[in-house]
Write a protein that holds these residues in place. Structure first.
Motif, PDB file in Angstrom:
ATOM      1  N   ASP A 142     -55.915   0.440 -14.282  1.00 61.54           N
ATOM      2  CA  ASP A 142     -54.883   1.131 -13.510  1.00 61.54           C
ATOM      3  C   ASP A 142     -55.089   2.644 -13.543  1.00 61.54           C
ATOM      4  OD1 ASP A 142     -52.676   1.450 -11.874  1.00 61.54           O
ATOM      5  OD2 ASP A 142     -51.208   1.304 -13.496  1.00 61.54           O
ATOM      6  N   HIS A 185     -45.257   1.235 -21.162  1.00 65.39           N
ATOM      7  CA  HIS A 185     -46.140   0.114 -21.494  1.00 65.39           C
ATOM      8  C   HIS A 185     -47.391   0.624 -22.186  1.00 65.39           C
ATOM      9  CE1 HIS A 185     -46.633   1.472 -17.256  1.00 65.39           C
ATOM     10  NE2 HIS A 185     -47.875   1.668 -17.658  1.00 65.39           N
ATOM     11  N   ARG A 224     -38.125  -6.443  -8.929  1.00 64.98           N
ATOM     12  CA  ARG A 224     -38.987  -6.350  -7.745  1.00 64.98           C
ATOM     13  C   ARG A 224     -40.450  -6.354  -8.182  1.00 64.98           C
ATOM     14  NH1 ARG A 224     -40.250  -0.427  -6.046  1.00 64.98           N
ATOM     15  NH2 ARG A 224     -39.508   0.692  -7.864  1.00 64.98           N
ATOM     16  N   ARG A 283     -45.777  14.426 -18.451  1.00 64.21           N
ATOM     17  CA  ARG A 283     -45.308  13.723 -17.260  1.00 64.21           C
ATOM     18  C   ARG A 283     -44.864  12.338 -17.716  1.00 64.21           C
ATOM     19  NH1 ARG A 283     -47.291   9.501 -14.390  1.00 64.21           N
ATOM     20  NH2 ARG A 283     -47.243   9.496 -12.131  1.00 64.21           N
ATOM     21  N   ASP A 285     -44.173   8.859 -17.364  1.00 65.12           N
ATOM     22  CA  ASP A 285     -44.563   7.874 -16.363  1.00 65.12           C
ATOM     23  C   ASP A 285     -43.536   6.751 -16.258  1.00 65.12           C
ATOM     24  OD1 ASP A 285     -46.597   6.672 -14.578  1.00 65.12           O
ATOM     25  OD2 ASP A 285     -46.689   5.113 -16.114  1.00 65.12           O
ATOM     26  N   GLU A 327     -41.242  11.164 -13.589  1.00 69.33           N
ATOM     27  CA  GLU A 327     -41.902  10.483 -12.464  1.00 69.33           C
ATOM     28  C   GLU A 327     -41.043   9.284 -12.093  1.00 69.33           C
ATOM     29  OE1 GLU A 327     -44.576   7.500 -10.471  1.00 69.33           O
ATOM     30  OE2 GLU A 327     -43.987   7.284 -12.546  1.00 69.33           O
ATOM     31  N   ILE A 329     -40.040   7.336  -8.750  1.00 67.78           N
ATOM     32  CA  ILE A 329     -40.240   7.202  -7.310  1.00 67.78           C
ATOM     33  C   ILE A 329     -39.225   6.163  -6.849  1.00 67.78           C
ATOM     34  CG2 ILE A 329     -41.981   6.915  -5.485  1.00 67.78           C
ATOM     35  CD1 ILE A 329     -42.653   9.107  -7.620  1.00 67.78           C
ATOM     36  N   HIS A 391     -52.124  10.943  -6.804  1.00 69.02           N
ATOM     37  CA  HIS A 391     -53.043   9.809  -6.992  1.00 69.02           C
ATOM     38  C   HIS A 391     -52.453   8.485  -6.515  1.00 69.02           C
ATOM     39  CE1 HIS A 391     -50.276   9.341 -10.279  1.00 69.02           C
ATOM     40  NE2 HIS A 391     -50.758   8.139 -10.498  1.00 69.02           N
ATOM     41  N   ASP A 392     -51.129   8.445  -6.327  1.00 66.67           N
ATOM     42  CA  ASP A 392     -50.469   7.206  -5.924  1.00 66.67           C
ATOM     43  C   ASP A 392     -50.319   7.126  -4.410  1.00 66.67           C
ATOM     44  OD1 ASP A 392     -50.127   5.815  -8.304  1.00 66.67           O
ATOM     45  OD2 ASP A 392     -48.251   6.843  -8.798  1.00 66.67           O
ATOM     46  N   ASP A 393     -49.775   5.991  -3.998  1.00 70.30           N
ATOM     47  CA  ASP A 393     -49.454   5.735  -2.600  1.00 70.30           C
ATOM     48  C   ASP A 393     -48.261   6.575  -2.148  1.00 70.30           C
ATOM     49  OD1 ASP A 393     -48.508   3.778  -4.767  1.00 70.30           O
ATOM     50  OD2 ASP A 393     -46.889   3.740  -3.306  1.00 70.30           O
ATOM     51  N   ARG A 445     -46.842   0.307   1.352  1.00 67.15           N
ATOM     52  CA  ARG A 445     -46.920   1.752   1.169  1.00 67.15           C
ATOM     53  C   ARG A 445     -48.254   2.215   1.754  1.00 67.15           C
ATOM     54  NH1 ARG A 445     -45.269  -0.968  -3.972  1.00 67.15           N
ATOM     55  NH2 ARG A 445     -46.199   0.573  -5.351  1.00 67.15           N
TER      56      ARG A 445
HETATM   57  C1  OTU Z   1     -46.806   5.154 -12.043  1.00 63.62           C
HETATM   58  O1  OTU Z   1     -46.347   4.887 -10.739  1.00 63.62           O
HETATM   59  C2  OTU Z   1     -48.176   5.785 -11.925  1.00 63.62           C
HETATM   60  O2  OTU Z   1     -48.098   6.956 -11.167  1.00 63.62           O
HETATM   61  C3  OTU Z   1     -49.122   4.787 -11.334  1.00 63.62           C
HETATM   62  O3  OTU Z   1     -50.381   5.358 -11.079  1.00 63.62           O
HETATM   63  C4  OTU Z   1     -49.220   3.641 -12.282  1.00 63.62           C
HETATM   64  O4  OTU Z   1     -49.974   2.630 -11.675  1.00 63.62           O
HETATM   65  C5  OTU Z   1     -47.866   3.068 -12.668  1.00 63.62           C
HETATM   66  O5  OTU Z   1     -46.877   4.055 -12.920  1.00 63.62           O
HETATM   67  C6  OTU Z   1     -47.975   2.274 -13.933  1.00 63.62           C
HETATM   68  O6  OTU Z   1     -48.234   3.097 -15.035  1.00 63.62           O
HETATM   69  O7  OTU Z   1     -45.808   1.890  -9.219  1.00 63.62           O
HETATM   70  O8  OTU Z   1     -47.183   2.875  -7.226  1.00 63.62           O
HETATM   71  O9  OTU Z   1     -41.001   3.146  -8.718  1.00 63.62           O
HETATM   72  O10 OTU Z   1     -43.580   3.319  -8.228  1.00 63.62           O
HETATM   73  O11 OTU Z   1     -43.568   4.639 -11.524  1.00 63.62           O
HETATM   74  C7  OTU Z   1     -46.781   3.748  -8.238  1.00 63.62           C
HETATM   75  C8  OTU Z   1     -41.781   3.848  -9.622  1.00 63.62           C
HETATM   76  C9  OTU Z   1     -45.999   3.057  -9.298  1.00 63.62           C
HETATM   77  C10 OTU Z   1     -43.201   3.387  -9.552  1.00 63.62           C
HETATM   78  C11 OTU Z   1     -44.089   4.329 -10.277  1.00 63.62           C
HETATM   79  C12 OTU Z   1     -45.450   3.822 -10.462  1.00 63.62           C
END
Ligand code: OTU
Length: 657
Positions: A142, A185, A224, A283, A285, A327, A329, A391-393, A445
């Protein structure tokens, strides 16, 4: 209650004496902080663990461990604690510019990264977030968010000593180091998980183990799926153990069980270890998921806040300059709840991010403007971290009720945005990639680099000079809002060179299942070399970003956290004001692909009757005269006056006549 805490304090103090802590030369200094912090910490821990017969023992143990971290704190960092107390809110300054990168993809190793510091300085960076660099499972992990040890680095990047060295070198250059605290985690290869797998009850209690599938089903009803393309459900079965483990994200990411105070204690230790390695901001997470309660969605529960506040309280004892960035979202109402002087002083601003892309697709700023009006103001001493890409969606996390105010149906609009950014909508300029389509809900997404989403990839392919021009401006428009909206702008490194989607991820078995890799850039020497060549995309984007950063740092008005949305009386034009004493900054952005003319009276009203100067082009903007905005134009109009008629702090419009 006060009496109870006093008793508890006395009881703990006795145990600390028995352990001889009070004989330590550092104890008196610690004791001063403890006298200030104890009641708060005790109260927070009480809310989590007050029902346990061993509560006093747990509190005493946690604090004794915190003292050990305080003893281990290097002198240089104690100096930082003195210079940058959290109340100073230093991150609000216009001088602050953030950036984020993967160590390996940006610079190979920690040592290699030191060589890139001059590059960071070209961009004015003062805050550097390095993506997870910890020991992690080989292969899929991940993107490092499955941590096997918080105290060991991924050996390919270098050692912990290299990391500390990097932190010190950056500090000398005025750059703070930001890292992830992945506290929801661990990976299934973390020592705790290994010992749990080996059957040790103590460590099984660090996680969520179930023998009864019925019990997991009870929880599952309200949960979810975060990565629905990867797997269904939030639990993973281990046949040899005959047990289910709670795994919100991937099956190799085991959720920690914060109902167990030993988990809090252990993770506080890992957190302070990172602080002592020279990390200034953590940050946090996936904050939303850290507390679980049957019958709830197990997201954003009150205890999640209590845990973070208790962690913060712990930092005040051992590493007071350490700050948290949240963080979350999630729904905008829930995002706000993590932002507080006593919780996270910094927070990602996923709403602004999503709305910027939303306005670019619709060429209408009404939802963006509404969000800025309703949801941008932030608690004092706190700040947004504003960004265009990460880095995420991209998830379309605007509030459905905000959309409804404008007659927009949330889910239909999300479907439109997804289609638009996948390039499937007529007239779309974008080249995005779907992420985590969920056939049950229809959700998905979007992934893609800023440049590809903004239209640069398509324009290059189709060879359209005009579209390319607009796409570059669009990218700079989005970054321009982020650099001026108040809070800390965060540059996703690679964007400054207009890096396009990287489709090669599909050939790598460790990445192919996760389309987020399409926008995780690899350092390119050739792109870097073009950065000063204005005849290239790289050079134009780089010059644009560099300018945004330099201008921001030259004017304290950019450090003002608040903004006031103004009405430019055109559906595609966003305008807002920032004001600091006699300086008024008017930000104007044209989200249309066509030029827009703002009539004289509108310009007059926007500038409150004053003339101004666009900081980006150095041209004069005359109040009362028509203003032509090219496609995707951004203006930063500065008006300086000592005239007391300049709108006051609440910036009500005055009649220029
Ligand atoms: C975060 O994001 C990180 O930014 C991701 O890169 C990780 O994969 C994830 O945690 C697990 O460590 O699912 O698509 O609603 O959306 O916390 C991004 C909140 C993620 C999640 C967000 C998560």
């Amino acid at each position: 209650m006060e009496k109870l805490w006093k008793l508890l304090y006395e009881q703990c103090a006795q145990r600390w004496e028995e352990r001889g802590l009070n004989k330590d030369p550092l104890w008196p200094e610690f004791k001063v902080r403890l006298d200030r912090e104890f009641y708060r910490l005790a109260e927070l821990l009480w809310r989590l663990y007050g029902n346990r017969p061993d509560f006093a023992y747990q509190v005493e143990t946690i604090i004794a461990h915190v003292f050990q971290a305080f003893q281990a704190r290097p002198e240089g960092l104690k100096e930082r604690d003195r210079q940058y107390p959290p109340e100073s809110a230093w991150f609000l300054s216009e001088q602050q510019v953030g950036a984020v990168a993967y160590v390996d993809r940006f610079a190979g190793t920690f040592r290699g990264l030191e060589k890139r510091i001059p590059y960071l300085k070209e961009l004015g960076v003062t805050y550097l977030h390095l993506m997870p660099f910890f020991k992690s499972p080989e292969g899929e992990n991940d993107g490092g968010y499955a941590v096997s040890s918080y105290r060991e680095t991924n050996p390919a990047l270098g050692t912990m000593e290299d990391l500390s060295h990097l932190a010190q070198t950056l500090a000398k250059e005025g750059i703070v180091l930001v890292a992830d605290f992945i506290f929801n985690h661990t990976s299934d290869e973390h020592l705790w998980a290994q010992r749990a797998k080996a059957g040790e009850g103590k460590y099984q209690d660090f996680y969520w183990f179930f023998t009864d599938v019925g019990e997991t089903e009870q929880y599952q009803k309200n949960l979810r799926d975060i990565f629905p393309e990867v797997r269904k459900g939030s639990f993973t079965y281990y046949g040899d153990l005959k047990r289910w483990v709670w795994t919100t994200f991937h099956s190799f990411q085991w959720d920690l069980n914060y109902r167990n105070p030993e988990v809090f204690d252990a993770m506080a230790g890992e957190m302070l270890f990172l602080a002592n390695a020279g990390i200034s901001i953590l940050r946090l997470d996936a904050v939303a998921f850290v507390w679980k309660e049957l019958g709830t969605p197990c997201e954003n529960l009150p205890q999640a806040h209590t845990i973070i506040q208790a962690f913060q309280s712990v930092t005040r004892l051992a590493a007071p300059s350490l700050l948290f960035k949240s963080e979350a979202i999630v729904h905008p109402d829930d995002i706000q709840k993590y932002i507080d002087l006593r919780e996270c002083q910094l927070s990602y601003n996923p709403l602004l991010m999503a709305e910027l892309w939303e306005a670019s697709a619709t060429k209408e700023v009404r939802l963006l403007a509404l969000s800025l009006r309703k949801r941008h103001s932030i608690s004092e001493g706190c700040a947004w971290v504003n960004y265009v890409r990460c880095h995420d969606d991209i998830g379309w996390t605007f509030a459905d009720e905000d959309a409804a105010e404008l007659g927009i149906k949330g889910n239909d609009h999300r479907n439109f945005l997804n289609a638009f950014y996948m390039g499937q909508f007529p007239g779309s300029f974008s080249r995005g990639v779907s992420f985590q389509y969920n056939p049950t809900t229809g959700d998905r997404r979007i992934c893609g680099s800023a440049a590809s989403l903004a239209g640069i990839e398509r324009a290059l392919e189709e060879g359209s000079g005009t579209d390319l021009e607009t796409a570059i401006r669009r990218l700079l428009l989005l970054y321009g809002v982020v650099f001026s909206a108040g809070g800390l702008p965060l540059l996703y490194l690679g964007d400054e060179l207009g890096t396009l989607n990287r489709y090669e991820y599909q050939d790598d078995p460790d990445q192919a299942n996760d389309s987020r890799w399409v926008h995780r850039p690899l350092w390119s020497d050739s792109a870097y070399k073009k950065r000063k060549d204005r005849s290239t995309v790289e050079g134009r984007v780089f010059a644009g970003i560099q300018k945004l950063s330099a201008i921001r740092r030259g004017h304290p008005v950019f450090g003002v956290p608040d903004l006031r949305v103004a009405d430019a009386r055109h559906p595609s034009v966003l305008a807002f004001h920032k004001q600091r004493e006699g300086t008024l900054l008017t930000v104007v952005g044209n989200f249309s692909e066509s030029p827009v003319r703002l009539p004289g009276p509108v310009v007059d009203s926007l500038l409150a009757g004053y003339n101004g100067r666009d900081l980006l082009t150095q041209t004069l903007v005359t109040s009362g005269e028509e203003l032509l905005l090219p496609p995707a134009a951004l203006l930063w109009i500065l008006t300086e006056t000592t005239d007391p008629r300049l709108p006051g702090p609440q910036m009500t419009r005055i009649d220029p006549s």
